[in-house]
Design an enzyme around this catalytic site. Structure first.
Site, PDB file in Angstrom:
ATOM      1  N   LYS A   2       0.851  -1.200   0.000  1.00 18.17           N
ATOM      2  CA  LYS A   2       0.000   0.000   0.000  1.00 18.17           C
ATOM      3  C   LYS A   2       0.884   1.246   0.000  1.00 18.17           C
ATOM      4  CE  LYS A   2      -0.379  -0.320   4.905  1.00 18.17           C
ATOM      5  NZ  LYS A   2      -0.958  -0.350   6.108  1.00 18.17           N
TER       6      LYS A   2
ATOM      7  N   SER B  50       1.902   1.915  13.449  1.00 16.10           N
ATOM      8  CA  SER B  50       2.169   3.095  12.627  1.00 16.10           C
ATOM      9  C   SER B  50       0.857   3.656  12.093  1.00 16.10           C
ATOM     10  CB  SER B  50       3.071   2.736  11.449  1.00 16.10           C
ATOM     11  OG  SER B  50       4.308   2.271  11.907  1.00 16.10           O
TER      12      SER B  50
END
Ligand code: ADP
Length: 164
Positions: A41, A128
């Site tokens: 991604k 994250s």
């Protein structure tokens, strides 16, 4: 010399990652934080920036270095003459993917071993992506990332919504 590799996206590096780095570094002569270049991604930070943040965050650890790799982890391990992969485990939900990755890496490189380091409980909910989500909405991320990462996150999202 025993070298271990801690691979990941590190988009960006968090205090959870850093805890794994510090504990991993005590177990090996040399620990390489290896930033994955091609993510499935779209990352928030380009690889150069992810490397810079990781490098700044581990500068206090003399036996830790930061590098990046473009393709298969096992190719990278071979190029570094390393056989150990470090990964962090947060919850049972991590286990399934991590076991699959570890088994596949073992299949591709039979003499490699993955070592799992369990998270410290205060980082068990930290990722994250959640940190990016908080920063995107103007929340405080001080307790979750190193100072310089916080600054970069804030300026990144300020660029996106200058009115804030
Ligand atoms: P990836 O996209 O390869 O999972 P990440 O940068 O998200 O890369 O994570 C790299 C490694 O660090 C993974 O093994 C992940 O489980 C571990 N990790 C991430 N956050 C934490 C945390 N808060 N505590 C412990 N390990 C963590």
């Amino acid at each position: 010399m025993r070298t271990a590799v801690y691979p990941g996206s590190f988009d960006p590096i968090t205090l959870g990652h850093l805890d794994i780095v510090e504990r991993g570094a005590r177990l090996f002569d040399h620990l390489i934080v290896a930033v994955l270049v091609n993510l499935r991604k779209e990352p928030l930070f380009e690889v150069e920036e992810r490397i810079a943040m990781a490098t700044e965050s581990v500068s206090h650890l003399p036996n830790v270095s930061v590098d990046h790799f473009p393709g298969l982890l096992v190719h990278y391990l071979r190029s570094k003459q390393a056989r150990v992969i470090i990964r962090g485990l947060r919850a049972v939900s991590d286990f399934e993917t991590e076991l699959q990755l570890a088994s596949m890496n073992k299949e591709l490189m039979p003499d490699c071993e993955t070592i799992f380091i369990p998270t410290e409980h205060q980082f068990s909910y930290l990722s994250s992506s959640i940190v990016k989500e908080i920063a995107r909405h103007g929340g405080t991320v001080d307790r979750f990332v190193p100072e310089r990462v916080k600054t970069r996150l804030e300026s990144r999202y300020r660029e996106e919504s200058p009115g804030r």
